[in-house]
Design a protein around this motif. Structure first.
Motif, short mmCIF file in Angstrom:
data_model
loop_
_atom_site.label_atom_id
_atom_site.label_comp_id
_atom_site.label_asym_id
_atom_site.label_seq_id
_atom_site.Cartn_x
_atom_site.Cartn_y
_atom_site.Cartn_z
N VAL A 1 0.84 -1.21 0.00
CA VAL A 1 0.00 0.00 0.00
C VAL A 1 0.87 1.26 0.00
CG1 VAL A 1 -1.68 1.34 1.33
CG2 VAL A 1 -1.96 -1.14 1.11
N LEU A 2 1.86 1.30 0.87
CA LEU A 2 2.69 2.49 0.99
C LEU A 2 3.59 2.70 -0.21
CD1 LEU A 2 3.60 2.08 4.76
CD2 LEU A 2 2.20 3.91 3.77
N SER A 3 4.10 1.62 -0.78
CA SER A 3 4.94 1.77 -1.98
C SER A 3 4.11 2.20 -3.18
CB SER A 3 5.70 0.47 -2.27
OG SER A 3 4.82 -0.63 -2.42
N MET A 4 2.85 1.76 -3.26
CA MET A 4 1.97 2.25 -4.32
C MET A 4 1.74 3.76 -4.18
SD MET A 4 -1.08 -0.52 -5.00
CE MET A 4 -1.97 0.75 -5.90
N ALA A 5 1.49 4.20 -2.95
CA ALA A 5 1.31 5.63 -2.72
C ALA A 5 2.57 6.41 -3.07
CB ALA A 5 0.93 5.87 -1.25
N LEU A 6 3.72 5.82 -2.76
CA LEU A 6 4.99 6.46 -3.07
C LEU A 6 5.15 6.64 -4.57
CD1 LEU A 6 7.78 7.42 -1.90
CD2 LEU A 6 8.60 5.11 -2.40
N PHE A 7 4.88 5.60 -5.36
CA PHE A 7 5.05 5.68 -6.81
C PHE A 7 3.97 6.55 -7.46
CE2 PHE A 7 7.87 2.04 -6.32
CZ PHE A 7 8.84 2.33 -7.26
N TYR A 8 2.83 6.68 -6.83
CA TYR A 8 1.76 7.50 -7.40
C TYR A 8 2.02 8.99 -7.18
CZ TYR A 8 -2.88 9.36 -8.36
OH TYR A 8 -3.94 10.08 -8.87
N PHE A 9 2.37 9.37 -5.95
CA PHE A 9 2.51 10.77 -5.62
C PHE A 9 3.94 11.30 -5.78
CE2 PHE A 9 -1.34 9.64 -3.22
CZ PHE A 9 -2.18 10.66 -3.64
N TYR A 10 4.93 10.41 -5.64
CA TYR A 10 6.32 10.86 -5.66
C TYR A 10 7.16 10.04 -6.65
CZ TYR A 10 4.72 12.78 -1.21
OH TYR A 10 4.02 13.43 -0.22
N ARG A 11 6.62 9.79 -7.80
CA ARG A 11 7.30 8.88 -8.73
C ARG A 11 8.72 9.31 -9.10
NH1 ARG A 11 4.62 5.94 -13.98
NH2 ARG A 11 6.39 4.65 -14.49
N PRO A 12 9.00 10.61 -9.30
CA PRO A 12 10.37 10.99 -9.69
C PRO A 12 11.43 10.59 -8.67
CG PRO A 12 8.85 12.80 -10.10
CD PRO A 12 8.09 11.78 -9.31
#
Length: 241
Positions: free
Chosen positions: A76-87
């Motif tokens: 869940v947290l890694s998905m949020a990371l790649f969605y909001f902070y992908r760069p």
């Protein structure tokens, strides 16, 4: 604002976290299937040999309960990371593993520290503090959601349960906070609507001229109001990026 600067859901948001989690489960399956025990590849503090655990330890878990409890928050947290902070997502994950692991190696008890919980605490801490620092309402909402779902994890940064690496949890929490402060890469911005643009004047909005002061719709705009409307150019231009 260009399209890629807005929040954008893509297959990578799910694929990367899923592949990362799948690799962790494959390591666990290999241990069970062939009777191996990789626990001695974890972090063993203050020893030269224990340094290898900084890289290998997050992929090793003691039992099915251990890996199960880590899998859901990690995904869940890694998905949020790649969605909001992908760069900066991969930077947070890779450097988060290395830095939190080194902190654990520096302050930990003389025991093998294994599991992805240190990385989970990095993601919890980074997501919360970066959302607060960013002042974007969507990211602040994400931070509040993280607190609601995983706020109780803060207690496991203290030595309250035997056999739990509170040192790894504390190291991850500190690492995530430091990343939130010092990662200055650009964060995607939510798309602005017309009324959010700089220099927007409500009185000049052609759409709002169709409503009177009480909010009632005006089908035929009076000529004196219609003449005040600015000309609108609907010519489509090719978007070159």
């Amino acid at each position: 604002m260009k399209q890629h600067e807005h929040f954008n859901f893509s297959t990578g948001v799910v694929a990367y976290p899923l592949l990362f989690l799948l690799f962790i489960w494959m390591v666990f399956w290999f241990e069970v299937r062939f009777g191996f025990n990789f626990s001695n590849y974890g972090i063993y503090p203050q020893t030269l040999k224990g340094l290898r655990g900084i890289v290998l330890g997050p992929f090793v878990h003691g039992d099915i309960q251990h890996i199960y409890h880590n899998s859901i928050p990690l995904f869940v947290l890694s998905m949020a990371l790649f969605y909001f902070y992908r760069p900066i997502a991969w930077k947070v994950i890779v450097f988060g593993i290395l830095m939190s692991g080194f902190f654990t190696w520096s302050i930990g008890r003389p025991s093998y520290h294994i599991g992805a919980s240190g990385l989970i605490y990095v993601l919890v801490s980074f997501t919360f503090f970066k959302g607060v620092f960013s002042k974007y309402y969507r990211l602040v909402a994400l931070s509040l959601l993280v607190v609601f779902l995983y706020g109780s994890m803060i207690w496991y940064t203290l030595p309250i349960e035997e056999g739990v690496s509170w040192e790894g949890h504390l190291s991850g929490l500190v690492t995530g906070f430091l990343f939130a402060m010092f990662f200055r890469s650009k964060i995607v911005k939510p798309k602005k609507y017309a009324w959010e643009q700089d220099g927007y004047n409500e009185a000049d909005d052609p759409f709002l001229k169709h409503f009177d002061k009480d909010g009632n719709f005006i089908e035929h705009i009076p000529p004196e109001i219609e003449q005040e409307q600015p000309a609108v150019n609907y010519t489509f231009k090719e978007n070159k990026e």
